[in-house]
Write an enzyme that holds these catalytic residues in place. Structure first.
Site, PDB file in Angstrom:
ATOM      1  N   PHE A 161       2.172 -11.442   4.467  1.00 52.87           N
ATOM      2  CA  PHE A 161       1.523 -10.752   5.566  1.00 52.87           C
ATOM      3  C   PHE A 161       2.073  -9.343   5.709  1.00 52.87           C
ATOM      4  CE2 PHE A 161       1.778 -15.248   6.648  1.00 52.87           C
ATOM      5  CZ  PHE A 161       0.522 -15.553   7.155  1.00 52.87           C
ATOM      6  N   ASP A 162       1.187  -8.408   6.003  1.00 55.89           N
ATOM      7  CA  ASP A 162       1.615  -7.121   6.539  1.00 55.89           C
ATOM      8  C   ASP A 162       2.093  -7.350   7.976  1.00 55.89           C
ATOM      9  OD1 ASP A 162       1.976  -4.361   6.905  1.00 55.89           O
ATOM     10  OD2 ASP A 162      -0.095  -4.089   7.551  1.00 55.89           O
ATOM     11  N   GLY A 163       2.804  -6.361   8.519  1.00 57.78           N
ATOM     12  CA  GLY A 163       3.324  -6.503   9.877  1.00 57.78           C
ATOM     13  C   GLY A 163       2.394  -5.934  10.939  1.00 57.78           C
ATOM     14  N   PHE A 274      -2.448 -10.580   3.319  1.00 59.61           N
ATOM     15  CA  PHE A 274      -3.284 -10.005   4.371  1.00 59.61           C
ATOM     16  C   PHE A 274      -2.737  -8.651   4.801  1.00 59.61           C
ATOM     17  CE2 PHE A 274      -3.546 -14.646   4.808  1.00 59.61           C
ATOM     18  CZ  PHE A 274      -4.917 -14.829   4.739  1.00 59.61           C
ATOM     19  N   ASP A 276      -4.038  -4.701   6.873  1.00 63.08           N
ATOM     20  CA  ASP A 276      -5.094  -4.010   7.620  1.00 63.08           C
ATOM     21  C   ASP A 276      -5.534  -2.711   6.964  1.00 63.08           C
ATOM     22  OD1 ASP A 276      -3.606  -1.685   9.839  1.00 63.08           O
ATOM     23  OD2 ASP A 276      -2.488  -2.888   8.393  1.00 63.08           O
TER      24      ASP A 276
END
Length: 302
Positions: A161-163, A274, A276
């Site tokens: 995951f991105d943060g 994932f 954004d």
């Protein structure tokens, strides 16, 4: 007792997320719905090739290997019900135990996420993903060009995951976008002890860890998670403290300070990542299955 999906991890995804229907989709775009349906029927006995989310689905279902129903995968598709026949036949050919599907023949399907209690929605349709996120569900648009290797690390489900704007809110990202890196670092240093508000994918991360705890050593697969973020020291501290406040432990954390994420993900070999930001997704897709999370300030107003 009535059938329920309560206390199970529920993933809903479109047929194009699970299988490689890109050729069929081009027929739909160029020739319309009737031609698409005919092609799917012509290929009814021809199993579709794995798509971007295939390895993720196969490994999630492996958490049910001891007969305990812990994970549920549901097809949630704009396909017509007739075309859905090929989806289920392709799943059976791949030994994927899929029992449930909703087919809406072009209508937005994301409304059905609520009665499903879904923890994740994957689709190739931009608008459906944006609407699902707006309704409060973790959702991502799959990158159909992602590298797919369903055979690697068969006994681990690896998710990265991105943060900011994914696991966490875009609060800090807004500071960076409006005032620059120095202001961002100062803001995060000043607020290091205050947990970041949750982002759209916190519910998925929590559900994954509940799944791991419920399965324990009973099945032959385990979960491995990673945070892969452009943050660097000193902004790393707030991210770590936030996860500690949530009571969630990650296996790996990469604070890359703006370096390209792709080469690091090539080493981690995720079953799904994932992010954004589209630029990071393009880089990550060279390493493995990737989903764009259409959320946060970098993606503009909704």
């Amino acid at each position: 007792m009535p059938v329920t999906l309560e206390n199970k991890l529920v993933v809903a995804l479109s047929s194009r997320a699970l299988f490689d229907f890109e050729e069929e989709n081009r027929v739909f775009d160029e020739q319309g719905d009737a031609a698409y349906t005919r092609l799917q029927l012509d290929r009814l006995d021809q199993p579709a090739q794995p798509g971007v989310a295939y390895a993720l689905v196969r490994k999630l279902l492996a958490f049910n290997a001891d007969g305990e129903h812990r994970a549920e995968v549901v097809i949630l598709s704009r396909n017509d019900p007739v075309s859905g026949l090929r989806v289920f036949r392709s799943a059976k050919a791949g030994n994927l135990l899929l029992e449930r599907g909703v087919f809406t023949r072009g209508s937005p399907p994301w409304h059905y996420l609520r009665p499903l209690g879904a923890h994740l929605f994957l689709s190739a349709h931009d608008r459906d993903v944006a609407d699902a996120l707006a309704a409060g569900f973790p959702a991502a648009r799959v990158f159909s060009r992602s590298v797919i290797d369903a055979a690697r690390h068969p006994n681990e489900l690896r998710i990265a995951f991105d943060g900011d704007a994914v696991l966490f809110s875009d609060e800090a990202e807004r500071v960076f976008q409006s005032a620059g890196l120095d202001a961002f670092q100062d803001h995060e240093r000043h607020h290091a002890a205050r947990p970041l508000p949750p982002g759209p994918f916190k519910p998925l991360l929590e559900a994954l860890h509940r799944l791991q705890r419920a399965a324990g050593e009973k099945v032959g697969i385990r979960l491995r998670t990673a945070l892969v973020t452009a943050r660097s020291s000193p902004a790393h501290e707030r991210a770590i403290r936030t996860l500690m406040d949530w009571g969630i432990e990650l296996d790996e954390a990469m604070f890359l300070g703006g370096l390209s994420k792709g080469p690091f993900l090539q080493e981690f070999e995720p079953d799904f990542f994932f992010d954004d930001q589209l630029a990071h997704c393009e880089s990550a897709a060279l390493a493995g299955p990737t989903g764009h999370v259409d959320a946060g300030v970098v993606n503009g107003p909704r």
